[in-house]
Design an enzyme around this catalytic site. Structure first.
Site, short mmCIF file in Angstrom:
data_model
loop_
_atom_site.label_atom_id
_atom_site.label_comp_id
_atom_site.label_asym_id
_atom_site.label_seq_id
_atom_site.Cartn_x
_atom_site.Cartn_y
_atom_site.Cartn_z
N TYR A 274 0.86 -1.19 0.00
CA TYR A 274 0.00 0.00 0.00
C TYR A 274 0.89 1.23 0.00
O TYR A 274 1.21 1.80 1.03
CB TYR A 274 -0.91 -0.02 1.24
CG TYR A 274 -2.17 0.82 1.13
CD1 TYR A 274 -2.13 2.15 0.74
CD2 TYR A 274 -3.40 0.26 1.43
CE1 TYR A 274 -3.28 2.91 0.66
CE2 TYR A 274 -4.57 1.00 1.36
CZ TYR A 274 -4.51 2.33 0.97
OH TYR A 274 -5.65 3.07 0.90
N HIS B 168 -4.39 -0.80 -2.04
CA HIS B 168 -5.55 0.08 -1.85
C HIS B 168 -6.82 -0.51 -2.45
O HIS B 168 -7.92 0.02 -2.21
CB HIS B 168 -5.27 1.45 -2.47
CG HIS B 168 -5.02 1.43 -3.94
ND1 HIS B 168 -3.84 0.95 -4.48
CD2 HIS B 168 -5.79 1.81 -4.99
CE1 HIS B 168 -3.90 1.06 -5.80
NE2 HIS B 168 -5.06 1.57 -6.13
N HIS C 33 -13.20 -3.87 2.50
CA HIS C 33 -13.37 -4.01 3.95
C HIS C 33 -14.25 -5.21 4.30
O HIS C 33 -15.19 -5.55 3.59
CB HIS C 33 -14.00 -2.76 4.52
CG HIS C 33 -14.58 -2.94 5.89
ND1 HIS C 33 -13.81 -2.93 7.03
CD2 HIS C 33 -15.87 -3.19 6.28
CE1 HIS C 33 -14.59 -3.13 8.08
NE2 HIS C 33 -15.84 -3.29 7.65
N TYR D 65 -3.71 -5.02 7.88
CA TYR D 65 -2.68 -4.07 7.47
C TYR D 65 -1.46 -4.24 8.36
O TYR D 65 -1.56 -4.53 9.55
CB TYR D 65 -3.19 -2.63 7.59
CG TYR D 65 -4.26 -2.27 6.60
CD1 TYR D 65 -4.02 -2.36 5.22
CD2 TYR D 65 -5.51 -1.83 7.01
CE1 TYR D 65 -5.00 -2.02 4.30
CE2 TYR D 65 -6.49 -1.48 6.10
CZ TYR D 65 -6.24 -1.59 4.75
OH TYR D 65 -7.20 -1.26 3.83
N TYR E 3 -11.02 -2.11 7.90
CA TYR E 3 -10.50 -0.76 7.72
C TYR E 3 -10.17 -0.09 9.06
O TYR E 3 -9.29 0.77 9.13
CB TYR E 3 -11.48 0.10 6.94
CG TYR E 3 -11.50 -0.18 5.45
CD1 TYR E 3 -10.67 -1.14 4.88
CD2 TYR E 3 -12.35 0.51 4.60
CE1 TYR E 3 -10.68 -1.41 3.52
CE2 TYR E 3 -12.38 0.26 3.23
CZ TYR E 3 -11.53 -0.70 2.70
OH TYR E 3 -11.55 -0.94 1.34
#
Length: 404
Positions: free
Chosen positions: A291, A339, A343, A351, A381
């Site tokens: 990302y 990206h 979700h 992440y 998220y």
């Protein structure tokens, strides 16, 4: 039990604690033969001790010995030497010299222990740094010579390689905490600088080989491991250091990452818009996507409308990574694909941080479990990770509706 005063000579009170482990050096653990600056101090900053039992001592340079002594009142048996600086040695002595098991405890919280012979550290020694990381290797005449391994404070391997006279030498391998490794012959300073250094992605199937400066990629080509043999793809794409800024996401936005390309792909998702999917069966706990993005401050992101924050993700307390609208489509930007992950509150990925050879420190996507080929990758998220939950005013409406 007796106490005697022992003269010492401090060459360097500081133990070098470089953030870059490639430049780490250790105290020298041996005895010098007089009150002088030992020649070895020109090789490595550290401690250099000598013992003498002269009747005329400079008390500003004395250490206190507590322990057993022989008939000449020299340390003999178990005892402790304590220096004015707060450094001390605990272990066994034989007629004034360190002999057998012993350990230096330094005032900064670090320590160096092992087996001493004729006042010098011989054989396996372990140096524990003040942050809890440690180094273990073979000592000859008080200096590291031979295979050395280094670990972080969680016990993860961070380095393997050879030392010669307390300096890294020859072929060495550095392991980062995210799964990547850096391998090559170190220079005279013990760092990975040269034209044939290789960065290996997690799993060591793909790498980038070429010119590195102190472990940082300058320019390289793809390397692929096939049948346990390294095959260099010299005619392929050229990869260069390409850290994003506030205004530029990448100097080469259409150059895909070779590792990510083997792990994932983008297609229309049943969840929403585009999604990220597994190109192959993926193992648990493996970084599989990156990302990257432009770098903004939290203040810049917080001051604008939420409609502009579809692709923002916090990197640290100062920096937010963002994919600008002009780069949201893979036709305009495909250097990284993280990206595109959708979700889910039952995500199969998370992440994580990653120190990328091309992009520098960025975010990544790490699997939480095994994922089958063509399965969609999802992440949580985490808009509600600050304890505000459903009433988090900084979460988009679609996210808050899913929390209900």
């Amino acid at each position: 039990m007796y106490s005697v005063r022992v003269a010492y000579s401090e060459v360097d009170k500081g133990v070098e604690k470089a953030a870059d482990r490639s430049s780490r050096t250790l105290p020298i653990a041996h005895t010098c033969d007089g009150p002088r600056v030992c020649a070895c101090s020109t090789k490595t900053p550290g401690f250099c001790f000598y013992l003498t039992f002269s009747a005329a001592l400079d008390h500003s340079e004395t250490a206190i010995y507590s322990g057993s002594v022989d008939g000449s009142e020299k340390p003999h048996g178990r005892g402790t030497l304590t220096w004015k600086s707060g450094d001390r040695f605990e272990g066994r002595f034989k007629h004034g010299e360190k002999e057998g098991k012993g350990c230096f405890y330094f005032s900064d919280g670090s320590s160096l222990g092992g087996t001493f012979s004729a006042d010098e550290l011989f054989g396996k020694g372990i140096y524990v740094f003040d942050d809890g990381s440690w180094q273990e290797g073979q000592y000859v005449h008080g200096e590291l010579n031979g295979l050395v391994k280094e670990f972080d404070n969680l016990g993860n391997l961070t380095f393997t390689g050879n030392y010669v006279e307390n300096c890294r030498h020859g072929l060495c391998t550095f392991y980062d905490p995210y799964g990547g490794t850096l391998n090559g012959v170190v220079d005279e300073e013990g760092s990975l600088t040269g034209d044939s250094i290789t960065y290996w992605y997690p799993g060591c199937e793909l790498g980038i080989r070429g010119k590195f400066l102190e472990g940082i990629l300058d320019r390289g080509f793809l390397v692929e491991m096939k049948d346990k043999q390294e095959e260099e793809e010299k005619k392929g794409d050229v990869f260069e250091r390409d850290v994003s800024t506030k205004d530029c996401i990448s100097a080469n936005p259409l150059l895909p990452d070779p590792y990510e390309t083997k792990m994932v792909y983008v297609k229309v998702s049943p969840i929403a818009g585009d999604g990220l999917f597994a190109r192959r069966d993926l193992p648990e706990d493996r970084v599989v996507s990156f990302y990257n993005g432009i770098r903004l401050t939290h203040q810049e992101v917080d001051s604008r409308d939420w409609s502009q924050n579809d692709y923002t993700i916090s990197l640290d307390s100062e920096t937010v990574i963002d994919i600008p609208p002009s780069c949201s489509d893979v036709a305009a930007y495909c250097a990284s694909l993280g990206h595109k992950a959708n979700h889910s509150f039952e995500a199969n990925c998370k992440y994580d941080l990653f120190d990328h050879p091309r992009f520098g420190l960025i975010k990544s996507i790490r699997t939480l479990k095994r994922i089958r080929r063509d399965e969609e990758l999802t992440v949580e998220y985490g808009y509600d990770h600050h304890g505000l939950g459903k009433n988090n005013a900084d979460a988009p409406h679609w996210y808050k509706s899913q929390l209900k």
